[in-house]
Design a protein around this motif. Structure first.
Motif, PDB file in Angstrom:
ATOM      1  N   LEU A 230      66.665 -38.054 -21.445  1.00  0.00           N
ATOM      2  CA  LEU A 230      67.793 -38.603 -22.197  1.00  0.00           C
ATOM      3  C   LEU A 230      67.715 -40.116 -22.198  1.00  0.00           C
ATOM      4  CD1 LEU A 230      69.168 -35.966 -20.428  1.00  0.00           C
ATOM      5  CD2 LEU A 230      71.012 -36.564 -21.982  1.00  0.00           C
ATOM      6  N   TYR A 231      67.914 -40.691 -23.370  1.00  0.00           N
ATOM      7  CA  TYR A 231      68.009 -42.144 -23.501  1.00  0.00           C
ATOM      8  C   TYR A 231      69.372 -42.462 -24.089  1.00  0.00           C
ATOM      9  CZ  TYR A 231      67.612 -46.701 -25.767  1.00  0.00           C
ATOM     10  OH  TYR A 231      67.846 -47.980 -26.196  1.00  0.00           O
ATOM     11  N   TYR A 232      70.148 -43.299 -23.369  1.00  0.00           N
ATOM     12  CA  TYR A 232      71.494 -43.657 -23.794  1.00  0.00           C
ATOM     13  C   TYR A 232      71.562 -45.156 -24.038  1.00  0.00           C
ATOM     14  CZ  TYR A 232      76.640 -44.000 -23.674  1.00  0.00           C
ATOM     15  OH  TYR A 232      77.956 -44.239 -23.975  1.00  0.00           O
ATOM     16  N   HIS A 233      71.896 -45.542 -25.272  1.00  0.00           N
ATOM     17  CA  HIS A 233      72.051 -46.953 -25.619  1.00  0.00           C
ATOM     18  C   HIS A 233      73.541 -47.253 -25.575  1.00  0.00           C
ATOM     19  CE1 HIS A 233      71.987 -50.531 -28.422  1.00  0.00           C
ATOM     20  NE2 HIS A 233      71.016 -50.821 -27.569  1.00  0.00           N
TER      21      HIS A 233
ATOM     22  N   PHE B  83      68.299 -36.731 -26.855  1.00  0.00           N
ATOM     23  CA  PHE B  83      67.996 -35.722 -25.845  1.00  0.00           C
ATOM     24  C   PHE B  83      66.673 -35.052 -26.227  1.00  0.00           C
ATOM     25  CE2 PHE B  83      67.944 -31.771 -23.719  1.00  0.00           C
ATOM     26  CZ  PHE B  83      68.930 -31.691 -22.746  1.00  0.00           C
ATOM     27  N   VAL B  84      65.744 -34.983 -25.283  1.00  0.00           N
ATOM     28  CA  VAL B  84      64.455 -34.307 -25.502  1.00  0.00           C
ATOM     29  C   VAL B  84      64.248 -33.282 -24.407  1.00  0.00           C
ATOM     30  CG1 VAL B  84      61.949 -34.566 -25.658  1.00  0.00           C
ATOM     31  CG2 VAL B  84      63.440 -36.330 -26.619  1.00  0.00           C
ATOM     32  N   GLN B  85      64.022 -32.035 -24.798  1.00  0.00           N
ATOM     33  CA  GLN B  85      63.697 -30.991 -23.835  1.00  0.00           C
ATOM     34  C   GLN B  85      62.212 -30.676 -23.947  1.00  0.00           C
ATOM     35  OE1 GLN B  85      66.215 -27.549 -23.850  1.00  0.00           O
ATOM     36  NE2 GLN B  85      64.870 -26.381 -22.522  1.00  0.00           N
ATOM     37  N   TYR B  86      61.524 -30.714 -22.812  1.00  0.00           N
ATOM     38  CA  TYR B  86      60.078 -30.468 -22.792  1.00  0.00           C
ATOM     39  C   TYR B  86      59.786 -28.969 -22.763  1.00  0.00           C
ATOM     40  CZ  TYR B  86      58.693 -35.319 -22.016  1.00  0.00           C
ATOM     41  OH  TYR B  86      58.451 -36.667 -22.164  1.00  0.00           O
ATOM     42  N   LYS B  87      58.807 -28.574 -23.559  1.00  0.00           N
ATOM     43  CA  LYS B  87      58.253 -27.225 -23.500  1.00  0.00           C
ATOM     44  C   LYS B  87      56.743 -27.380 -23.374  1.00  0.00           C
ATOM     45  CE  LYS B  87      60.402 -24.135 -23.692  1.00  0.00           C
ATOM     46  NZ  LYS B  87      61.214 -23.482 -22.609  1.00  0.00           N
TER      47      LYS B  87
ATOM     48  N   VAL C  43      65.384 -36.789 -16.484  1.00  0.00           N
ATOM     49  CA  VAL C  43      65.034 -38.203 -16.444  1.00  0.00           C
ATOM     50  C   VAL C  43      65.902 -38.893 -17.497  1.00  0.00           C
ATOM     51  CG1 VAL C  43      63.209 -39.932 -16.560  1.00  0.00           C
ATOM     52  CG2 VAL C  43      62.665 -37.598 -15.840  1.00  0.00           C
ATOM     53  N   LEU C  44      66.819 -39.726 -17.026  1.00  0.00           N
ATOM     54  CA  LEU C  44      67.810 -40.359 -17.893  1.00  0.00           C
ATOM     55  C   LEU C  44      67.690 -41.877 -17.782  1.00  0.00           C
ATOM     56  CD1 LEU C  44      70.595 -40.665 -19.439  1.00  0.00           C
ATOM     57  CD2 LEU C  44      71.670 -40.407 -17.195  1.00  0.00           C
ATOM     58  N   ALA C  45      67.712 -42.552 -18.912  1.00  0.00           N
ATOM     59  CA  ALA C  45      67.738 -44.016 -18.911  1.00  0.00           C
ATOM     60  C   ALA C  45      68.922 -44.489 -19.743  1.00  0.00           C
ATOM     61  CB  ALA C  45      66.442 -44.585 -19.481  1.00  0.00           C
ATOM     62  N   THR C  46      69.666 -45.435 -19.193  1.00  0.00           N
ATOM     63  CA  THR C  46      70.754 -46.081 -19.912  1.00  0.00           C
ATOM     64  C   THR C  46      70.404 -47.547 -20.106  1.00  0.00           C
ATOM     65  OG1 THR C  46      72.498 -44.597 -19.158  1.00  0.00           O
ATOM     66  CG2 THR C  46      73.157 -46.793 -19.807  1.00  0.00           C
ATOM     67  N   GLU C  47      70.432 -47.997 -21.354  1.00  0.00           N
ATOM     68  CA  GLU C  47      70.163 -49.402 -21.656  1.00  0.00           C
ATOM     69  C   GLU C  47      71.476 -50.111 -21.948  1.00  0.00           C
ATOM     70  OE1 GLU C  47      67.945 -52.211 -25.003  1.00  0.00           O
ATOM     71  OE2 GLU C  47      67.266 -50.141 -24.715  1.00  0.00           O
ATOM     72  N   THR C  48      71.712 -51.235 -21.273  1.00  0.00           N
ATOM     73  CA  THR C  48      72.896 -52.055 -21.513  1.00  0.00           C
ATOM     74  C   THR C  48      72.452 -53.471 -21.843  1.00  0.00           C
ATOM     75  OG1 THR C  48      73.080 -52.551 -19.159  1.00  0.00           O
ATOM     76  CG2 THR C  48      74.366 -50.704 -19.983  1.00  0.00           C
ATOM     77  N   SER C  49      73.199 -54.127 -22.727  1.00  0.00           N
ATOM     78  CA  SER C  49      72.882 -55.510 -23.098  1.00  0.00           C
ATOM     79  C   SER C  49      74.042 -56.075 -23.902  1.00  0.00           C
ATOM     80  CB  SER C  49      71.592 -55.576 -23.933  1.00  0.00           C
ATOM     81  OG  SER C  49      71.817 -55.095 -25.245  1.00  0.00           O
ATOM     82  N   ASP C  50      73.949 -57.373 -24.144  1.00  0.00           N
ATOM     83  CA  ASP C  50      74.915 -58.050 -25.011  1.00  0.00           C
ATOM     84  C   ASP C  50      74.358 -58.255 -26.407  1.00  0.00           C
ATOM     85  OD1 ASP C  50      76.791 -58.280 -22.950  1.00  0.00           O
ATOM     86  OD2 ASP C  50      75.861 -60.127 -22.203  1.00  0.00           O
ATOM     87  N   GLU C  51      73.258 -57.595 -26.743  1.00  0.00           N
ATOM     88  CA  GLU C  51      72.638 -57.762 -28.055  1.00  0.00           C
ATOM     89  C   GLU C  51      73.558 -57.272 -29.173  1.00  0.00           C
ATOM     90  OE1 GLU C  51      67.808 -57.311 -27.721  1.00  0.00           O
ATOM     91  OE2 GLU C  51      69.018 -55.496 -27.741  1.00  0.00           O
ATOM     92  N   SER C  52      73.587 -58.026 -30.249  1.00  0.00           N
ATOM     93  CA  SER C  52      74.213 -57.531 -31.466  1.00  0.00           C
ATOM     94  C   SER C  52      73.258 -56.562 -32.158  1.00  0.00           C
ATOM     95  CB  SER C  52      74.544 -58.695 -32.400  1.00  0.00           C
ATOM     96  OG  SER C  52      73.336 -59.312 -32.849  1.00  0.00           O
ATOM     97  N   VAL C  53      73.762 -55.860 -33.156  1.00  0.00           N
ATOM     98  CA  VAL C  53      72.904 -54.957 -33.924  1.00  0.00           C
ATOM     99  C   VAL C  53      71.747 -55.731 -34.540  1.00  0.00           C
ATOM    100  CG1 VAL C  53      72.811 -53.429 -35.924  1.00  0.00           C
ATOM    101  CG2 VAL C  53      74.787 -53.344 -34.377  1.00  0.00           C
ATOM    102  N   ARG C  54      72.058 -56.902 -35.101  1.00  0.00           N
ATOM    103  CA  ARG C  54      71.011 -57.701 -35.733  1.00  0.00           C
ATOM    104  C   ARG C  54      69.977 -58.184 -34.707  1.00  0.00           C
ATOM    105  NH1 ARG C  54      70.801 -60.144 -40.572  1.00  0.00           N
ATOM    106  NH2 ARG C  54      73.036 -59.775 -40.919  1.00  0.00           N
TER     107      ARG C  54
END
Length: 476
Positions: free
Chosen positions: A275-278, A286-290, A434-445
């Motif tokens: 899982l990758y959470y922005h 969400f990706v499930q491995y097979k 396996v989960l990653a959370t990305e945090t930042s002050d970035e704008s969309v641009r």
């Protein structure tokens, strides 16, 4: 073996800032340079600086950087190239020549071999015997280099994954970790130095060796259990969950928190979820491995896989309709299957890079399972097969990663609390997550500008590790 890149002091100083930003190097090497089976061992690289010889003709050289030879390539009719990645500064003066030089600790025949492999201005190679003797001398004279050597050697000479449940699970978790780093654009070397954890049931990241030093940032490689990741910290203290947390922060303040957790013995584990959470856009993928057998590269669709598709579709309902342009997605599929395979390792060599595989959105899988292309091979069969012979179109790893990086796939408006509940359910039902959370002050641009930028960028980062302490009375 060891490659030796010998640069003049002027050339080294001219490139110093470039090396510190990029932390990698590509250098041409003569085609005549012999790299044969006798030059065995990990592909270490020694970047040496040399000042012009004095009137007495005595050389004055020092070891300035250490790295790993990532690959070799052809760049012209006369030369080939060597790419060093990662490349790290020694951060201490290590003289090579003279009675105080580190080479004085080596036997004469090995010193001679080193000198022949280190002509000024080019690339040479010496045997593993030279490297092993030099490594012993470095560890004895400069013990502060030990952690850097451990970190580099773990990447240069990684363990070979074998055909057993624990190694299969670690392979999948390793692949998920590599995917997450690529999505968040952190260096792959950040989570690449690995040795097998002491217990088979532990998460993949329990075996990671953090980089000990980073330039231009404070070193945060602290191995303590703390309150990192807030809601997930409860799994670090006396919990039945096996949970390791790695926190990476780049020079701009972007932070990636990687949680690797499981709660079941490896023999009864149902597979790996990624899982990758922005967090700025409240969006996850969400990706499930097979796992596919490497010979057939296909699997039969059983009732368990069908029920897993049902749960993935239920997970997709956590998303809300887009209300702003930045929330628009290519479709309503935040959940994917990765049908992955690892070739049989007949040469007993470590496998590098991401696993071969196809990324399939759940709605696409539903269509495939209704199509004649996935019907079993026997006439009139009701069985369904998913694999390379049955699926004509799929997303590659590069395509999938680009879509996620640009925010073109994923949920809309998903909270951390919903994410936590989802991870807890998956772990309790027998999956390794396996989960990653990305945090930042970035704008969309700003995010789009960074993702599209193909120029050199600073690859420094802070790395904190939060490793689970053994549970009292546990045999893990």
């Amino acid at each position: 073996m060891a490659f030796i890149v010998n640069l003049s002091s002027d050339e080294l100083n001219d490139n110093l800032e470039k090396f510190r930003i990029e932390q990698r190097l590509t250098k041409s090497r003569p085609k005549s340079l012999s790299i044969d089976p006798a030059l065995d061992g990990p592909p270490m690289v020694l970047l040496v600086g040399e000042t012009p010889a004095g009137a007495d003709g005595v050389r004055s050289r020092w070891l300035a950087w250490l790295g790993i030879a990532a690959r070799h390539g052809t760049v012209g009719a006369v030369d080939k190239s060597i790419t060093v990645d990662p490349l790290r500064e020694c951060m201490t003066a290590i003289p090579l020549d003279g009675h105080n030089g580190i080479l004085s600790d080596l036997p004469e025949n090995l010193r001679r071999e080193f000198d022949l492999a280190a002509p000024l201005g080019t690339v040479g190679a010496c045997s593993n015997s030279v490297w092993q003797a030099l490594e012993r001398a470095l560890r004895a004279r400069f013990p502060e280099l030990g952690s850097l050597l451990d970190w580099l050697l773990a990447q240069a000479d990684p363990p070979v994954f074998e055909n057993n449940p624990a190694d299969h699970s670690w392979q999948e978790q390793r692949d998920a970790t590599g995917n997450l780093l690529r999505i968040a654009e952190f260096p792959l070397s950040a989570l690449a130095a690995w040795r097998r954890p002491p217990a088979r049931d532990e998460p993949y990241t329990a075996g990671l060796i953090p980089q000990p030093v980073e330039h231009s940032l404070i070193d945060y490689a602290v191995r303590v259990a703390g309150d990192a990741f807030g809601m997930f910290s409860e799994w670090q203290q006396g919990s039945s969950f096996r949970c390791d947390i790695n926190v990476l922060r780049d020079a701009s303040g972007r932070q990636l928190e990687v949680v690797n957790v499981n709660a079941t013995p490896v023999e009864s584990r149902l597979g790996t979820d990624m899982l990758y959470y922005h967090e700025p856009t409240k969006s996850f993928v969400f990706v499930q491995y097979k796992r596919l057998p490497p010979d057939t590269r296909s699997i039969y669709v059983d009732e368990r896989l069908k029920s897993q598709l049902d749960r993935l579709e239920a997970t997709a309902k956590l998303s809300i309709p887009a209300a702003r342009p930045s929330e628009w997605r290519l479709g309503g599929d935040p959940c994917f299957l990765k049908l992955a395979y690892w070739p049989r390792n007949t040469e007993k060599l470590p496998a590098h890079g991401l696993a071969h595989g196809m990324y399939l959105p759940t709605s696409y899988v539903r269509l495939l399972l209704e199509d004649e292309s996935t019907r079993g091979r026997q006439s009139g069969s009701k069985a369904r097969i998913l694999g390379y012979d049955q699926v004509e179109r799929h997303l590659t790893g590069t395509q999938f990663i680009d879509l996620v990086k640009h925010g073109l796939v994923g949920t809309v408006g998903t909270t951390r609390e919903q994410l936590y509940a989802l991870v807890k359910r998956r772990v309790k039902t027998g999956h390794s997550v396996v989960l990653a959370t990305e945090t930042s002050d970035e704008s969309v641009r700003a995010r789009q500008t960074r993702v599209r930028d193909r120029g050199a960028r600073r690859r420094t980062y802070v790395h904190r590790t939060y490793k689970q302490e053994p549970i009292e009375g546990s045999d893990q």
